[in-house]
Design an enzyme around this catalytic site. Structure first.
Site, PDB file in Angstrom:
ATOM      1  CE1 TYR A 123      53.145  62.223  -6.492  1.00  0.00           C
ATOM      2  CE2 TYR A 123      51.970  63.376  -4.734  1.00  0.00           C
ATOM      3  CZ  TYR A 123      51.942  62.950  -6.032  1.00  0.00           C
ATOM      4  OH  TYR A 123      50.790  62.985  -6.626  1.00  0.00           O
TER       5      TYR A 123
ATOM      6  N   PRO B 190      52.860  62.967 -14.098  1.00  0.00           N
ATOM      7  CG  PRO B 190      51.091  64.573 -13.397  1.00  0.00           C
ATOM      8  CD  PRO B 190      52.623  64.014 -12.919  1.00  0.00           C
TER       9      PRO B 190
ATOM     10  CG  HIS C 236      51.612  64.418  -9.505  1.00  0.00           C
ATOM     11  ND1 HIS C 236      50.892  65.397  -8.918  1.00  0.00           N
ATOM     12  CD2 HIS C 236      50.731  63.459  -9.845  1.00  0.00           C
ATOM     13  CE1 HIS C 236      49.491  64.798  -9.188  1.00  0.00           C
ATOM     14  NE2 HIS C 236      49.548  63.645  -9.630  1.00  0.00           N
TER      15      HIS C 236
ATOM     16  CB  SER D 279      40.060  67.786  -5.564  1.00  0.00           C
ATOM     17  OG  SER D 279      40.365  68.834  -4.627  1.00  0.00           O
TER      18      SER D 279
ATOM     19  CB  SER E 150      43.168  60.837 -11.994  1.00  0.00           C
ATOM     20  OG  SER E 150      42.820  61.919 -11.248  1.00  0.00           O
ATOM     21  CD  GLN E 151      35.881  64.401 -13.961  1.00  0.00           C
ATOM     22  OE1 GLN E 151      35.601  65.582 -14.322  1.00  0.00           O
ATOM     23  NE2 GLN E 151      35.126  63.545 -13.444  1.00  0.00           N
TER      24      GLN E 151
HETATM   25  N1  COA Z   1      22.156  64.287 -12.393  1.00  0.00           N
HETATM   26  C1  COA Z   1      22.378  65.357 -13.461  1.00  0.00           C
HETATM   27  N2  COA Z   1      23.813  66.021 -13.498  1.00  0.00           N
HETATM   28  C2  COA Z   1      24.542  65.434 -12.430  1.00  0.00           C
HETATM   29  C3  COA Z   1      24.328  64.525 -11.377  1.00  0.00           C
HETATM   30  C4  COA Z   1      23.038  64.076 -11.529  1.00  0.00           C
HETATM   31  N3  COA Z   1      22.602  63.236 -10.626  1.00  0.00           N
HETATM   32  N4  COA Z   1      25.373  64.367 -10.680  1.00  0.00           N
HETATM   33  C5  COA Z   1      26.294  65.354 -11.077  1.00  0.00           C
HETATM   34  N5  COA Z   1      25.847  65.948 -12.134  1.00  0.00           N
HETATM   35  C6  COA Z   1      26.298  67.229 -12.956  1.00  0.00           C
HETATM   36  C7  COA Z   1      27.186  68.159 -11.965  1.00  0.00           C
HETATM   37  O1  COA Z   1      26.211  69.121 -11.689  1.00  0.00           O
HETATM   38  C8  COA Z   1      28.168  68.390 -12.938  1.00  0.00           C
HETATM   39  O2  COA Z   1      27.632  69.475 -13.844  1.00  0.00           O
HETATM   40  P1  COA Z   1      28.683  70.415 -14.735  1.00  0.00           P
HETATM   41  O3  COA Z   1      29.395  69.619 -15.910  1.00  0.00           O
HETATM   42  O4  COA Z   1      27.485  71.286 -15.338  1.00  0.00           O
HETATM   43  O5  COA Z   1      29.533  71.405 -13.810  1.00  0.00           O
HETATM   44  C9  COA Z   1      28.669  67.405 -13.773  1.00  0.00           C
HETATM   45  O6  COA Z   1      27.640  66.558 -13.603  1.00  0.00           O
HETATM   46  C10 COA Z   1      29.921  66.781 -13.247  1.00  0.00           C
HETATM   47  O7  COA Z   1      29.661  66.065 -11.800  1.00  0.00           O
HETATM   48  P2  COA Z   1      30.205  64.564 -11.502  1.00  0.00           P
HETATM   49  O8  COA Z   1      30.308  64.087 -12.728  1.00  0.00           O
HETATM   50  O9  COA Z   1      29.467  64.183 -10.424  1.00  0.00           O
HETATM   51  O10 COA Z   1      31.582  64.818 -11.035  1.00  0.00           O
HETATM   52  P3  COA Z   1      32.426  66.089 -10.235  1.00  0.00           P
HETATM   53  O11 COA Z   1      32.767  67.019 -11.383  1.00  0.00           O
HETATM   54  O12 COA Z   1      31.677  66.572  -9.095  1.00  0.00           O
HETATM   55  O13 COA Z   1      33.845  65.260  -9.957  1.00  0.00           O
HETATM   56  C11 COA Z   1      35.460  64.333  -8.677  1.00  0.00           C
HETATM   57  C12 COA Z   1      34.090  64.413  -9.023  1.00  0.00           C
HETATM   58  C13 COA Z   1      35.433  63.223  -7.680  1.00  0.00           C
HETATM   59  C14 COA Z   1      36.227  63.955 -10.056  1.00  0.00           C
HETATM   60  C15 COA Z   1      36.050  65.670  -8.455  1.00  0.00           C
HETATM   61  O14 COA Z   1      35.252  66.220  -7.059  1.00  0.00           O
HETATM   62  C16 COA Z   1      37.311  65.694  -7.853  1.00  0.00           C
HETATM   63  O15 COA Z   1      37.776  65.569  -6.610  1.00  0.00           O
HETATM   64  N6  COA Z   1      38.041  66.123  -8.739  1.00  0.00           N
HETATM   65  C17 COA Z   1      39.739  66.251  -8.590  1.00  0.00           C
HETATM   66  C18 COA Z   1      40.314  65.052  -9.028  1.00  0.00           C
HETATM   67  C19 COA Z   1      41.686  65.234  -9.238  1.00  0.00           C
HETATM   68  O16 COA Z   1      42.143  65.889  -8.215  1.00  0.00           O
HETATM   69  N7  COA Z   1      42.319  64.917 -10.205  1.00  0.00           N
HETATM   70  C20 COA Z   1      43.664  65.129 -10.562  1.00  0.00           C
HETATM   71  C21 COA Z   1      44.487  64.066  -9.668  1.00  0.00           C
HETATM   72  S1  COA Z   1      46.262  64.554 -10.052  1.00  0.00           S
END
Ligand code: COA
Length: 611
Positions: free
Chosen positions: A90, A103, A313, A429, A529-530
């Site tokens: 940044y 954002p 941000h 994250s 990004s999610q």
């Molecule tokens: N089988 C069945 N379910 C599964 C699975 C599998 N093999 N793998 C994951 N899942 C489920 C998880 O249990 C979770 O369930 P829930 O919805 O009931 O909680 C769901 O699927 C989502 O998991 P997944 O898609 O693997 O992703 P996550 O939520 O762990 O997210 C990241 C991954 C990288 C996005 C997250 O760790 C992260 O870092 N997020 C922050 C991003 C960020 O900072 N964004 C803003 C930037 S400005």
């Protein structure tokens, strides 16, 4: 006295329970780096890079020395990467904040009956009692929450400064209300009493009236904050020569947040238009000057129901912003309105309009900023798309990580549009560590490439089971990378740390960091990004390079929401074309999974019959 980021008191201990971000083993990072770029560059270039990396990683070589220094730094600091990352990501960036960095969260369109109705909405959104504890209680690092309302990004000629106001200094808190490009100070505490909703509503009504007074109208100074950071810093230097201006600036810098009361946009209010209004305000002729882009929290409330938040941000991530915004949304819709008064109307002083002393020089600077913002507005190509065929529940049923699956779908879409994969950023994250922010998941893996080829170039020659195998491989590798990144074993922060520590040691920059491959691998053509939400709203942001895409996605149980951005100025990108390819790929991936399921059921059925 505000403190500046990077000058945090070293002796203070906070969040003791959280571990420090680890420094990954050097060899692991170098191996992962080579794997991450091998399939993205020409063979000849790869061989060059490989030799450079191997030399860097030789026992007793430069890499070892820098790693040792980094480990020492990690001993001495709470978070060895935090300042390096903040500056690189940044504060050193010179591009304008709207579109390129800030954002936005876009709320569902509100149906206000009249202006008063929209002001009432504001009074429910203000952080009147912004108790920090409300969002606590999580094992993740909460530090970012403490920066939502007390930070300010001041522009600098070479580097910006993130100012953090110390706790307590904002107790007599005020907010800035922007209305018709004018800025007003609204004190939230008067005579030791916090204003209640009714008081705030009265003050907002006064502001709307005051803003209509043409004789007292001030120049649209907020436009300067939409400019490139160096340009804004230069303009600011001119501005602060006059004490009227420097006082107005100081009041803005110390505010809790900005509330932008927008007039009607005159645009149809679909998802894409609302997102555009949040990202850049529609330029000078619309709401672009009714903003102060340096302030991390800006709440936009449009008379026509276009509402959202625009964020600087650097102090916090989108996830923290979502948590805060959802809290406010739930508060607004879930708790009964308490329209009582704390202070009688006659005692409420009129909010103060901020004044600006102009000169021909400043007028010229304002005009130039307005033109540059207009160019940015014209250039942004945005498409917000709701993919409705299925959502994350279907993906979970396939026993796959929804996030990894979506990442692979993005790779497929990019390959379909461009016939190649490119360096990709997915934010991961690292808040499970003290002061953790994010690292990068490099999603363009070799396994992703093998899968996207199976679905395109080799489509006719490969069986469904081979395609399915490649999909599973790609998802597994992506999931493993994610786990590594969120547990502090990503490679981008580590490489950044090694690079920056060599700079600190005033060494000649090691070749690994000047190498063409390293430079290209940090040009994130696909920046993803999610940002999931539990209430109806979505996040969006712009691309980070001129020929790139910004893709923010919000996976819901039964649908997936994508906001895709690119620049019209690039002949290599088109948000609509990318969205079409994404749609197509997601449908094909579902078909593939369904066929694989059928085959699996059939095999299981035959086994049961045999038994
Ligand atoms: N089988 C069945 N379910 C599964 C699975 C599998 N093999 N793998 C994951 N899942 C489920 C998880 O249990 C979770 O369930 P829930 O919805 O009931 O909680 C769901 O699927 C989502 O998991 P997944 O898609 O693997 O992703 P996550 O939520 O762990 O997210 C990241 C991954 C990288 C996005 C997250 O760790 C992260 O870092 N997020 C922050 C991003 C960020 O900072 N964004 C803003 C930037 S400005």
């Amino acid at each position: 006295m505000p403190i500046l980021e990077g000058q945090r008191p070293k002796g203070r201990r906070e969040s003791y329970v959280l571990p420090k971000v680890p420094v990954p083993p050097l060899k692991e990072t170098l191996d992962k780096y080579l794997t991450s770029i091998k399939h993205l560059v020409e063979e000849e270039q790869y061989q060059k890079t490989k030799a450079i990396v191997e030399k860097f990683g030789e026992p007793g070589g430069t890499g070892d020395l820098l790693q040792k220094k980094l480990l020492e730094r990690s001993e001495k600091t709470y978070n060895w990467v935090y300042d390096y990352w903040l500056e690189d990501m940044y504060l050193n960036q010179r591009l304008a904040l709207p579109v390129n960095s800030n954002p936005a969260m876009v709320f569902p369109k509100q149906n206000f009956r009249d202006r008063k109705d929209s002001l009432r909405y504001v009074t429910r959104a203000l952080p009147v009692d912004f108790a920090r504890g409300q969002l606590a209680g999580t094992p993740l690092c909460m530090k970012q929450y403490y920066r939502l309302f007390n930070t300010y990004r001041r522009p600098g000629l070479k580097q910006d400064t993130l100012i953090i106001h110390q706790p307590g200094s904002l107790e007599q808190g005020h907010i800035i209300v922007a209305c018709q490009n004018q800025f007003f100070v609204l004190d939230l505490v008067l005579k030791g009493k916090k204003l209640k909703e009714m008081d705030i509503l009265t003050q907002l009504e006064k502001i709307v009236k005051m803003a209509e007074n043409k004789e007292e109208r001030q120049p649209p100074i907020g436009l300067l904050t939409s400019d490139g950071r160096t340009e804004w810093a230069q303009a600011r230097d001119v501005l602060i020569k006059d004490s009227v201006n420097s006082e107005s600036l100081a009041v803005i810098e110390a505010c809790l947040c900005v509330v932008c009361l927008d007039g009607p946009s005159g645009m149809e209010c679909g998802d894409t238009s609302r997102a555009l209004l949040m990202l850049h305000g529609g330029g000078y002729e619309k709401m672009g000057a009714n903003r102060w882009y340096d302030k991390p929290m800006q709440f936009v409330v449009g008379e026509d129901g276009v509402c959202g938040t625009v964020c600087e941000h650097s102090p916090f991530e989108g996830i923290v912003l979502v948590a805060c915004t959802e809290y406010l949304m739930k508060f607004m819709t879930g708790s009964p309105s308490k329209m009582g008064r704390a202070i009688s109307v006659s005692e409420l002083p009129a909010p103060r309009r901020l004044l600006w002393k102009m000169s021909p020089k400043i007028e010229g600077l304002l005009k130039a900023s307005a033109e540059r913002l207009q160019r940015l507005v014209r250039d942004l190509d945005m498409d917000v798309h709701k993919f409705e065929a299925y959502g994350k529940e279907f993906i979970k049923k396939q026993k796959m990580s929804p996030d990894a699956y979506i990442q692979i779908a993005l790779q497929l879409a990019f390959y379909r549009c461009n016939g190649r994969l490119v360096s990709t950023y997915e934010s991961a994250s690292i808040r499970r560590f003290h002061e953790g922010r994010v690292d990068n998941i490099r999603s363009a893996t070799p396994e992703a490439l093998a899968f996207v080829k199976a679905m395109t170039d080799e489509e006719a020659s490969l069986s469904d089971s081979e395609k399915m195998k490649r999909l599973c491989d790609a998802i597994n590798v992506q999931t493993n990378y994610t786990i590594a990144a969120i547990t502090g074993l990503g490679i981008d922060n580590h490489l950044l740390g090694l690079r920056e520590i060599s700079r600190e040691l005033s060494m000649e920059m090691p070749e690994i960091f000047t190498d063409k491959t390293y430079v290209a691998s940090n040009q994130f053509i696909l920046s993803t990004s999610q940002v999931p939400t539990t209430v109806e709203m979505f996040c969006c942001y712009g691309p980070v390079v001129p020929n790139g895409y910004g893709c923010c996605y919000n996976p819901q149980s039964e649908h997936l929401l994508f906001s895709v951005t690119s620049f019209h100025g690039s002949t290599e990108t088109s948000s609509a074309v990318f969205i079409r390819a994404l749609d197509e790929g997601l449908l094909e991936m579902r078909e593939l999974c369904k066929k694989a399921n059928k085959k699996q059921h059939f095999t299981e059925f035959r086994i049961i019959i045999k038994l």
